[in-house]
Design an enzyme around this catalytic site. Structure first.
Site, PDB file in Angstrom:
ATOM      1  N   GLU A 163      -7.402   0.417  -4.698  1.00  0.00           N
ATOM      2  CA  GLU A 163      -7.431   0.280  -3.242  1.00  0.00           C
ATOM      3  C   GLU A 163      -8.773  -0.235  -2.720  1.00  0.00           C
ATOM      4  OE1 GLU A 163      -6.170   4.134  -2.007  1.00  0.00           O
ATOM      5  OE2 GLU A 163      -4.092   3.798  -2.628  1.00  0.00           O
ATOM      6  N   LYS A 216       2.926  11.282  -3.397  1.00  0.00           N
ATOM      7  CA  LYS A 216       1.873  10.635  -4.177  1.00  0.00           C
ATOM      8  C   LYS A 216       0.963  11.662  -4.844  1.00  0.00           C
ATOM      9  CE  LYS A 216      -1.667   7.024  -3.532  1.00  0.00           C
ATOM     10  NZ  LYS A 216      -2.164   6.024  -2.567  1.00  0.00           N
ATOM     11  N   ASP A 231     -13.056   5.025   0.921  1.00  0.00           N
ATOM     12  CA  ASP A 231     -11.599   5.071   1.126  1.00  0.00           C
ATOM     13  C   ASP A 231     -11.126   6.516   1.154  1.00  0.00           C
ATOM     14  OD1 ASP A 231      -8.859   4.835   1.116  1.00  0.00           O
ATOM     15  OD2 ASP A 231      -8.744   3.557  -0.654  1.00  0.00           O
ATOM     16  N   ASP A 240       0.880  -1.169   0.000  1.00  0.00           N
ATOM     17  CA  ASP A 240       0.000   0.000   0.000  1.00  0.00           C
ATOM     18  C   ASP A 240       0.917   1.219   0.000  1.00  0.00           C
ATOM     19  OD1 ASP A 240      -1.791   2.033   0.383  1.00  0.00           O
ATOM     20  OD2 ASP A 240      -2.454   1.388   2.372  1.00  0.00           O
TER      21      ASP A 240
END
Length: 677
Positions: free
Chosen positions: A209, A100, A235, A38
């Site tokens: 995800e 990210k 999420d 992850d």
């Protein structure tokens, strides 16, 4: 370009996750050596589930599962994780966090405040962080320059996680499943694969995800007696938000609809609170001159947000801005965060509409991502979906668990078959005359998938055609993301609308795209593996891979040196603080023992200076010597503190205090869930 007709090339009703790398052309299988990663905005995590075992996260030497997604470029060394995070305030421009949010992005996409100096390569449009010796914002400073891409920053994080896995497996990692937000576009997915390639990792697959979370829930628990029915996966991580509606039936995971925002997450909570704290402190408006103030405020804001998930009030200090002892309550925090959190409601309702599902039809709502720990978020989810959310599995770890399960399957381990039906998050199409977008593959189409559409000419003088590939939901190409341009030349001169040019889109299991164009009369063909506008070229990636191999030994030495200095600095600071606090109390620290400690401190500080390979060994030896000589003093000091703290207290109060200390120690050792990301 004019539209003629369209045909679909769907690989079938079900997509078996064993299939993408199967067969003689796929990578060699190494059962039990696949890992799940992850790669998060705030924290990252690696997990394994070898040979059909239940997934488990891998810990570092201090027993911590979560690795802060922070990389520092200081003193000619690269440091990743906790040590790097501790230096954010002092060197904000050279300690990169939340990389990210920069992956696969162009300069115009970065519309949030940050302390970095960004450079854009003219040819590739790739963003780079300037992390040179004097990368600060102070006027008149100059120094050496070093520029790294977001992909290189992420590669450093992936290397650390891969090394953690290899230490656990006692053999090289064969491949990895890396999770990405469902709403990541083609550019962001390709950037993630580039980061893995730079880190030397074979990518089995990029996995959305929410789908990974569903996989973890479906195999590791029984939801209401069987894991059947419709579920929502909510999420909310550090930098991205995804919502997916899935149907789970007898081990089949079908994504019906997905939505979200790839630039919305816990980072936005932190920025809103940090700005509020700076305003309370009366600090000057945000600008380049106060980068350290803003970074200090961000660190304090994140800590306060995490603390207020359980406490009602917390004390906040911003020494650089003159704010000391400010009391912040949960009610005040939630008033700041509510407008940001509410931005997730629209995509949730849209995903339900796209899936044709009412909230009452859902069997459960699964929470994923550290930001879902915020009580306000949980209440908002419950109000939106009309039911309390599920959080049986740690939301920080559930995504890595799902990735580990799939990595084990793709590595060749024998495990009960699992079927995934994933979808493309954003429509893919072409620009036609007038700047109009003709969608070839619509959003929420099942992947892998292919589609073909025939276009024609608009002029008899037309002997070439520009193929402009775009991604997005807008109707005009200017409002969508440009993915690629290429030209089909040598077309025959034909009257308008007589030429036939077939354009084919092939979307693989990672939602990465290949486009080809063919003139049907002559057979002239052009194919392009779509390289996003903001991606690295293959040559650049190869160069970075070779550079990492060429400098592997010196990089290893530099990392060891940086880690040794950080650890020694921590011990020196602790010992000096203790010496200062006790003063010259002879009963606690006899003169001869103080002299021995001060001599060890001097040796330690002298050991910090030299450069070169193997110097870290001398630094570690100096640290061990200092710890040994100061250990009796530290023990006596702790005993006095315990006696003082327990004086006048009842047995019940003492037992409660010891229990609190034990819980704190377990949390630090990684045995309890980490605080909110």
């Amino acid at each position: 370009m004019a539209n003629e007709d369209i045909t679909w090339d769907d690989p079938g009703a079900l997509f078996q996750i064993e299939e993408p790398n199967a067969g003689p052309r796929g990578p060699a299988r190494h059962p039990g050596r696949g890992i799940g990663i992850d790669l998060g905005t705030t924290h990252s995590l690696v997990a394994i589930a070898p040979h059909g075992a239940a997934p488990r996260e891998l810990l570092d030497e201090q027993g911590r599962a979560l690795l802060p997604s922070v990389v520092s470029y200081l003193e000619d060394a690269v440091e990743v994780g906790h040590g790097a995070a501790a230096r954010r305030v002092e060197e904000p421009a050279r300690v990169i966090s939340s990389a990210k949010r920069f992956m696969g992005r162009g300069a115009s996409d970065i519309d949030f405040a940050h302390p970095y100096r960004l450079h854009v390569e003219a040819e590739s449009s790739v963003l780079r962080f300037d992390v040179g010796v004097d990368a600060g914002f102070e006027a008149g400073r100059s120094g050496s320059s070093r520029r790294v891409t977001p992909m290189e920053v992420s590669a450093e994080i992936l290397r650390v996680l891969a090394a953690r896995a290899e230490a656990e497996l006692h053999e090289p990692v064969a491949g990895a499943v890396i999770t990405v937000p469902a709403y990541f576009d083609d550019a962001q997915r390709q950037a993630t694969k580039d980061a893995a390639r730079i880190a030397g990792l074979e990518v089995y697959r990029l996995l959305a995800e929410p789908t990974a979370a569903a996989l973890a829930y479906g195999l590791d628990r029984s939801v209401d007696g069987g894991g059947q029915g419709l579920f929502a996966i909510y999420d909310l991580g550090g930098g991205t938000f995804d919502i997916s509606i899935l149907r789970l039936r007898d081990g089949v995971f079908q994504v019906l609809a997905t939505g979200g925002d790839s630039a919305l997450g816990g980072d936005d909570f932190d920025r809103a609170l940090a700005q509020h704290l700076l305003e309370v402190a009366g600090a000057p408006p945000s600008g380049q001159h106060d980068a350290r103030q803003r970074e200090e405020a961000l660190v304090a804001a994140r800590a306060a947000k995490e603390a207020l998930t359980e406490a009602e009030t917390v004390t906040v200090d911003l020494p650089r801005s003159g704010l000391v002892g400010h009391r912040l309550g949960r009610v005040e925090l939630e008033a700041l965060l509510e407008p940001i959190a509410r931005r997730t409601v629209g995509p949730c309702r849209q995903a339900l509409r796209d899936a044709g599902v009412r909230p009452s039809e859902l069997r459960g709502v699964v929470l994923v991502g550290g930001s879902t720990r915020v009580p306000l978020v949980r209440r908002l989810v419950e109000a939106t979906f009309k039911q309390p959310p599920l959080s049986d599995i740690d939301p920080d770890k559930v995504v890595a668990y799902g990735a580990a399960i799939q990595a084990d399957i793709l590595s060749g381990s024998a495990r009960e078959g699992v079927t995934l039906l994933d979808v493309v998050p954003l429509s893919l199409g072409l620009e036609t005359m007038g700047g109009i977008v003709e969608k070839i593959i619509p959003r929420n189409a099942t992947i892998p998938i292919g589609a073909r559409q025939v276009f024609t000419n608009y002029s008899e003088k037309q002997t070439a055609m520009v193929i402009h590939v775009v991604q997005g939901e807008r109707e005009l190409a200017a409002d969508c993301r440009s993915l690629a341009r290429f030209e089909l030349k040598g077309l025959p001169r034909l009257p308008p609308s007589m030429a036939r040019i077939e354009v084919s889109f092939q979307l693989d299991a990672d939602a990465l795209l290949t486009v080809s164009a063919r003139e049907l009369m002559t057979g002239i063909k052009q194919t392009v593996e779509v390289k996003p506008t903001y991606g690295l070229s293959d040559a650049e990636v190869d160069a970075l891979v070779m550079e990492s191999l060429d400098h592997a030994e010196e990089d290893y030495d530099a990392r060891n040196l940086a880690e040794a200095r950080v650890e020694l600095g921590r011990v020196v600071l602790a010992v000096r603080t203790a010496l200062h606090e006790v003063g010259h109390l002879g009963e606690l620290l006899p003169p001869q023992e103080r002299t021995a400690i001060e001599e060890a401190l001097a040796r330690a500080e002298q050991a910090m200076g030299p450069q070169g390979p193997q110097v870290h060994k001398a630094i570690n030896a100096a640290r061990e010597g200092l710890e040994k000589v100061s250990e009796p003093f530290a023990r006596r000091r702790m005993e006095r503190a315990l006696q003082s703290g327990m004086s006048g207290k009842s047995l019940a109060e003492i037992e409660s205090a010891l229990a609190d200390e034990e819980r704190l120690a377990e949390r630090r050792a990684g045995h309890e869930p980490e605080p909110l990301a």
